[in-house]
Structure formats: C-alpha cells, structure tokens
Design an enzyme around this catalytic site. Structure first.
Site, mmCIF file in Angstrom:
data_model
loop_
_atom_site.group_PDB
_atom_site.id
_atom_site.type_symbol
_atom_site.label_atom_id
_atom_site.label_comp_id
_atom_site.label_asym_id
_atom_site.label_seq_id
_atom_site.Cartn_x
_atom_site.Cartn_y
_atom_site.Cartn_z
ATOM 1 C CE1 TYR A 159 -3.764 -1.725 -0.412
ATOM 2 C CE2 TYR A 159 -4.149 -0.695 0.828
ATOM 3 C CZ TYR A 159 -5.277 -1.040 0.140
ATOM 4 O OH TYR A 159 -6.626 -1.687 -0.074
ATOM 5 C CE LYS A 231 6.268 -17.821 1.271
ATOM 6 N NZ LYS A 231 5.536 -18.920 1.047
ATOM 7 C CG ASP A 297 2.571 -20.446 1.997
ATOM 8 O OD1 ASP A 297 3.445 -20.151 2.634
ATOM 9 O OD2 ASP A 297 3.651 -22.164 1.979
ATOM 10 C CG ASP A 321 -6.668 -7.252 -0.350
ATOM 11 O OD1 ASP A 321 -7.595 -7.380 -0.903
ATOM 12 O OD2 ASP A 321 -6.015 -6.469 -1.568
#
Length: 432
Positions: A159, A231, A297, A321
């Site tokens: 963002y 991640k 993930d 998101d």
C-alpha cells in the site's frame, strides 16, 4: 469548522476521544458516503436498519445524526473532484463514519479513493471479522467453524505504492543506483532490462501498533489466540521482521497475559519439549492468550482444513488482502463481508462495504446490502452501542435463517424467497 459544501446536522454532537477512550454523545454526528453504482440502493436499506436498531435498543434516547459527505462519482459530478477536501476534514473532525463502495477513477490522479482515505487519516488497521450466518450458502463443508477476526496492516507493504514503471527514466535511475551500490542484489533480478520494480517497506513502528491493537482486541473480547501470519521464511527482513517484532511486543507489553511460541522455543531449548508443552498447557489453563505464528501459504490451507485453530489474525497488507477475501468466500462471499479502517490512537475510523460498485445493478433495488449493514454493526460496537449492534446481528440471523434473501443467496438456497435490497432491510428489522 465551517463547511461550504457539506451540511452539519442540527442537534448532532461531536464524538471526542480522551486517554484513548471514545466519548460518544447521545446524538453523534456520523459522516457517511452512500457510494457509487449500487451504493445508493444499499445505503437506503442499511440506514433504515441502523435507525431501527438504535430506536429499538434505546427507546429514542439515542439516535445517529447522519451527515452526508462526498467522494467518488457523485462527488465528481457535483463538485468536479473525486474526493472533496471537506470530506476528509469531516472524517477528521467527527472521528467515526461509514461508506459504501467507491469507483476508482480511470487514468491519472488518485490510485484508489479507499486507499487515499486510509492514508490521509492514518487508519492503520483494516479490521475484517469473518463469521458464518445460519443458512448462508457456502462452498465448504463446515462454514460454522469459521469465526475469525483479521487485523490487516493498512498503510505499509504494497500500500505504500512505491513503484518504478519499466521503460521510464525513474526506473532506469533506480536500477543504476541499485547496480552501483548493491551489485549482488541487482544480479538477482532475472531480466533487469524489462523489469518493473517496487519497494515493500515494513517498519517496527507499523508492526507494533498493529499487533498491539490486535492483542487489545483479543484480550478484551475473550479470544483464545492471536496468529502472526507472514512469509518470513522467504522475506526475512520484512515479513520475518514482522514476526519477530510482533512476538517481542507481545512479551514486552502483555507478558503477564499472553504465552508465546517464542517462550515455548526458549523453554524447549533449555529444558526439553516436554517441559515446554507443560509450560504452555499451564499458561493456557490459567487464561493466558496464546500468541503463535504461521507461514502465509500454510495459513490459507489450514483455514480451510482446520478453521477452528484460528481466532484473531494479525498480518501485513498483501497477506491480509488475500486472506480476508478468501475467508469471506467460505461464509457467503464479500457481499456480506464487513470491514473497518481504524486508528486506535486518534480514534478515527471509517467502516465500509468490502465489495465493488456493481454498476450493472445500480438503481435496480436488487443487490445484497449485508456488507454495509454489518459494517454498521461494527461501527456501533466500536462506539460502545453494543445493544444496537446485537439487534443488527439478530436481525441478520433471522432474515437469512428464514430464507428471505436477495438474489445472490436465493439462487443457492433451497426453498429461499428472493426479495429486493430494500425488502431485505425490512426483513432484518422485522427479525430484531
């Protein structure tokens, strides 16, 4: 302040904040943007639900003083700009408001009106509660297991919007700087001559204020765990740092009320796994909140297969998101997914529909107003008007359970009665 293009409702009063606590009068001024496309239809249905819930909960002693402010197509058509400066000032002055879906203008200028409002007001938390309502069609076997609250960082990560378009002078200049000063990193770019580039900043301050807000929420609402989703196995100095800073904040500021997986690892290293397991079990039995982490993930997979293991989730912008929309799909889709953008320090908050404008359905009185209705429920709960919020939940549960739903649900539910957007608002009110 005096407004040239906006009307401040007579009799309404300002919400204020002192010492981190909102002071909400009986007739708070609440700015609203009705939205583009289907926005007007949705707002008309939703505001009747809001007013009915407040009237029923407080017997006329409280009411919302609605103040229309402008952004999007209606703003452009009336004022020649996509975002009126006075709209931002109104949200600043009156602290809390709500909005429908907005069109992002094509071409130059503002990339996204939603992002612009979040940045201008520093609304660093995107709050997305996800739960299932009895009878809502779902693609998963056990949607009732989904009851999560996502705290998505709202100002950093992608963002930030720092990009260098391929083929531009800025792109070439940035690659020259990278090649001259960081040759090893430049060499990792597979096709540098045709690569667009962007930066992904993740700060300690941004991480800490998000995780602090998530921990306050989890502890205040009796939740069982907070999961830091990242991640960090690949992006060690951004997403990995988010994990480290999150754990450190939890132990430093909430150490007497939480137990972290970092503590478990330290005990395991010093005393063995059995001792670590016993320590964690005792901490949780004593009412402490478990703070853990998960790779992004794997989280996506496990929210499908082990949804009950996730409660409150704190994560960065891009992960949040994807995750919030994917979870919404499990419980009926973004058509009824609410959202809030909040700064817990200043008190500023804008609650909003999470779906798009769906212009082909504009003015047809057809679409599901659930996203705005439930965003209003979040807003009232944020204001401390829990009785009104509870009535909205009861009304939604009742309307959907009775099979009186808009077309998006009716086509997937056996025996449902398809009703209009406005009629769904009536049904929610009837079931309060």
């Amino acid at each position: 302040m005096a407004y040239q293009h906006l009307h401040v409702p007579a009799g309404g009063q300002k919400i204020t904040i002192a010492g981190g606590t909102l002071n909400v009068p009986d007739q708070p001024i609440l700015p609203f943007i009705e939205g583009d496309g289907t926005g007007p239809d949705i707002w008309r249905a939703s505001v009747r639900v809001f007013d009915a819930a407040v009237a029923k909960a407080y017997g006329g002693k409280r009411r919302a003083a609605w103040m229309e402010v402008y952004a999007g197509e209606k703003c452009f058509n009336q004022h020649g700009t996509w975002l009126l400066d006075e709209t931002v000032e109104a949200f600043k002055e009156f602290l809390v408001g709500i909005k429908g879906p907005l069109t992002t203008p094509v071409g130059g200028g503002i990339r996204s009106l939603n992002v612009a409002l979040r940045k201008l007001l520093d609304l660093y938390v995107c709050l997305r509660p996800v739960r299932w309502y009895q009878g809502v069609p779902s693609p998963v076997k056990r949607p009732q297991d989904v009851d999560m609250v996502i705290f998505r960082e709202n100002t950093e990560d992608i963002y930030t919007g720092i990009e260098f378009e391929q083929g531009t002078a800025d792109n070439a200049k940035f690659k020259e700087l990278l090649q001259a000063n960081f040759p090893k990193e430049y060499a990792k770019i597979r096709f540098p001559d045709t690569a667009g580039l962007s930066l992904k900043p993740v700060s300690r301050e941004g991480t800490e204020r998000l995780v602090r807000a998530a921990l306050h929420y989890a502890l205040t609402n009796g939740r069982k765990s907070l999961t830091l989703v990242h991640k960090g196995n690949i992006m060690k100095y951004t997403e990995g740092a988010f994990r480290q800073w999150g754990y450190a904040l939890a132990e430093r500021e909430f150490g007497d009320r939480v137990y972290t997986w970092e503590q478990w690892e330290r005990t395991k290293a010093a005393q063995g796994e059995a001792a670590a397991n016993a320590e964690q079990k005792a901490a949780l039995a004593g009412g402490k909140l478990l703070v853990k982490d998960a790779i992004a993930d794997i989280t996506f997979q496990q929210t499908l297969t082990r949804a009950t293991e996730f409660d409150v989730v704190a994560t960065m912008n891009l992960n949040g998101d994807y995750l919030s929309d994917a979870l919404a799909a499990q419980v009926g889709g973004i058509g009824i997914a609410p959202g809030g953008n909040i700064n817990y320090v200043s008190g500023h908050a804008i609650f909003e529909a999470t779906h798009g404008t769906a212009p082909k359905y504009a003015n047809l009185d057809k679409v599901n107003p659930g996203s705005v209705i439930l965003s209003g429920e979040m807003m009232f709960r944020y204001l401390g008007w829990t009785e009104a919020a509870d009535l909205i939940i009861r009304g939604m549960d009742g309307a959907i359970s009775a099979g009186t739903v808009t077309y998006d649900f009716a086509r997937q539910m056996d025996g449902a009665t398809e009703i209009k957007c406005s009629e769904f608002g009536d049904a929610v009110i009837a079931h309060m």
